[in-house]
Structures are given as structure tokens and as C-alpha cells.
Design a protein around this motif. Sequence first.
Motif, PDB file in Angstrom:
ATOM      1  N   LYS B  56       0.851  -1.193   0.000  1.00 12.59           N
ATOM      2  CA  LYS B  56       0.000   0.000   0.000  1.00 12.59           C
ATOM      3  C   LYS B  56       0.884   1.239   0.000  1.00 12.59           C
ATOM      4  O   LYS B  56       1.981   1.225   0.581  1.00 12.59           O
ATOM      5  CB  LYS B  56      -0.916   0.021   1.226  1.00 12.59           C
ATOM      6  N   LYS B  57       0.386   2.274  -0.635  1.00 16.23           N
ATOM      7  CA  LYS B  57       1.144   3.520  -0.689  1.00 16.23           C
ATOM      8  C   LYS B  57       0.317   4.679  -0.154  1.00 16.23           C
ATOM      9  O   LYS B  57      -0.893   4.763  -0.375  1.00 16.23           O
ATOM     10  CB  LYS B  57       1.587   3.807  -2.129  1.00 16.23           C
ATOM     11  N   GLN B  58       1.017   5.551   0.563  1.00 17.96           N
ATOM     12  CA  GLN B  58       0.434   6.809   1.001  1.00 17.96           C
ATOM     13  C   GLN B  58       1.457   7.885   0.647  1.00 17.96           C
ATOM     14  O   GLN B  58       2.439   8.075   1.345  1.00 17.96           O
ATOM     15  CB  GLN B  58       0.195   6.824   2.515  1.00 17.96           C
ATOM     16  N   LYS B  59       1.242   8.535  -0.470  1.00 17.22           N
ATOM     17  CA  LYS B  59       2.172   9.576  -0.936  1.00 17.22           C
ATOM     18  C   LYS B  59       3.590   9.014  -0.985  1.00 17.22           C
ATOM     19  O   LYS B  59       3.888   8.133  -1.786  1.00 17.22           O
ATOM     20  CB  LYS B  59       2.072  10.805  -0.040  1.00 17.22           C
ATOM     21  N   ARG B  60       4.490   9.473  -0.149  1.00 14.85           N
ATOM     22  CA  ARG B  60       5.882   9.015  -0.200  1.00 14.85           C
ATOM     23  C   ARG B  60       6.129   7.760   0.660  1.00 14.85           C
ATOM     24  O   ARG B  60       7.248   7.256   0.712  1.00 14.85           O
ATOM     25  CB  ARG B  60       6.800  10.140   0.282  1.00 14.85           C
ATOM     26  N   THR B  62       5.556   3.789   1.504  1.00 18.26           N
ATOM     27  CA  THR B  62       5.169   2.502   0.926  1.00 18.26           C
ATOM     28  C   THR B  62       5.252   1.445   2.006  1.00 18.26           C
ATOM     29  O   THR B  62       6.285   1.295   2.662  1.00 18.26           O
ATOM     30  CB  THR B  62       6.098   2.121  -0.242  1.00 18.26           C
ATOM     31  N   GLN B  64       4.669  -2.667   3.038  1.00 18.47           N
ATOM     32  CA  GLN B  64       4.596  -4.013   2.479  1.00 18.47           C
ATOM     33  C   GLN B  64       4.336  -5.024   3.582  1.00 18.47           C
ATOM     34  O   GLN B  64       4.841  -4.881   4.701  1.00 18.47           O
ATOM     35  CB  GLN B  64       5.912  -4.366   1.771  1.00 18.47           C
ATOM     36  N   THR B  77      10.207   7.578   0.820  1.00 23.46           N
ATOM     37  CA  THR B  77      11.024   8.121  -0.277  1.00 23.46           C
ATOM     38  C   THR B  77      11.246   9.609  -0.057  1.00 23.46           C
ATOM     39  O   THR B  77      10.322  10.334   0.297  1.00 23.46           O
ATOM     40  CB  THR B  77      10.307   7.904  -1.623  1.00 23.46           C
TER      41      THR B  77
END
Lengths: 115, 113
Positions: B56-60, B62, B64, B77
Motif C-alpha cells: 500500500k502507498k500513502q504519498k511518499r 510505501t 509491504q 522516499t
Amino acid sequence: DARVTQTPRHKVTEMGQEVTMRCQPILGHNTVFWYRQTMMQGLELLAYFRNRAPLDDSGMPKDRFSAEMPDATLATLKIQPSEPRDSAVYFCASGLVLAGWETQYFGPGTRLLVL
Amino acid sequence: GQQVMQIPQYQHVQEGEDFTTYCNSSTTLSNIQWYKQRPGGHPVFLIQLVKSGEVKKQKRLTFQFGEAKKNSSLHITATQTTDVGTYFCAGQGSGAGSYQLTFGKGTKLSVIP
């Protein structure tokens, strides 16, 4: 914006005194947790309740700590007598079970210093 | 009992660098959650992962969840000073009635401007 509230936010007391911390969970949540956070031990689960019934308090020193939920809007954590090693931040969190899984919402904490 | 190990304990990064924290459970989890605690604040829920191999990603950010549902990672990131804080993973067991979360000790992130 629903939030967990905790009182007091800060408490300084002397060794041997009784300390009572209060928590108001988010309306509609049916699980309440008490945690203690210290630099050395991190977040420790002290006790938790589901539908006001205590499910687990194995993390709590039984001789001096007690946790209760007198009603659905109030949870209390008492320390009697308090000791300097009890100095920590005590968080209350309330939970909402969705499809068997639970997300916890933390209160702002009570910062306790026992002299 | 269930144990959740989190590494590293501390991480100092230059602003703009990436950051990753890892979480490992001694037992298979039904789900794993991530929380962020700002200095002087309280843990705040970020995300929940349920499925094996889920990303899942939330803006910068990630997140797992491992294939075996025993490990997880959080990757940021290009860190910013607003990312400063302690990141906790918390695992929920897969046994019946496993309501409680077991928290890792957290990774404290410092970002140097």
C-alpha cells in the motif's frame, strides 16, 4: 472529530501516593487499552477491556495497579502506592473492531513523574 | 507469546534520502498496522495491511506485508523534516480472540535538514 481524552495530562506526585488516571474512549468503540511507554521498554500493554469486561491484564503489576471501566464512557487506571519506577507516559487507546481486526486510537497520554 | 521485532532502533538521514524500517513477528499475523508518533505526541494510526504480499502507498510512504504474513516494512522516499518521529509496527495474532496488538519497539527517525 472524535478523540480519546485523558486526564490529567501531567501528574507529579511523591512516592507512596495514589495516582488515578482517567480515559474517555471514542463513542461507539468497545475496546479500551492501557499502555505504558518508557524509553527503555517502549510501549507496554498493561490491560485491555472489551465491552467493559477485562480481557487481559497480565502486563500489569497486580499488587499496585488496577484498571476498571465503571461505564462505557470511562476507564480508569490506578496506582497505589506509586513508586519512582512508575514514572512514564500512560496512554489509553480505544478500538473499533472491523471484520475481526482492530485499529487503535490513542489519547494524548498522561505524563507521570513519581518523586 | 507473540513477539514483534523492529529494526533499526534509530535512523538518521539527510533530508531527501530514503528511509526503511523493518518489522518481524515470531508468529503469523492476521494483520499488521503501522503507527507514527511525533516527538512529545501519541501514536497515530497510519495504515493496516491484511493480505499476504500486500503493498500500500500513502504519498511518499510505501508499506509491504510479507508473503508469509510474518514481516513488514515501511519505506519513505525522499524524507522531509515533517517525517521526523518514531514509527511503530504492531501485529495482531491470527488465533481466535487475538484482539490485542503487539507493538515493536519502534524506529526513531531523525531528518537532518
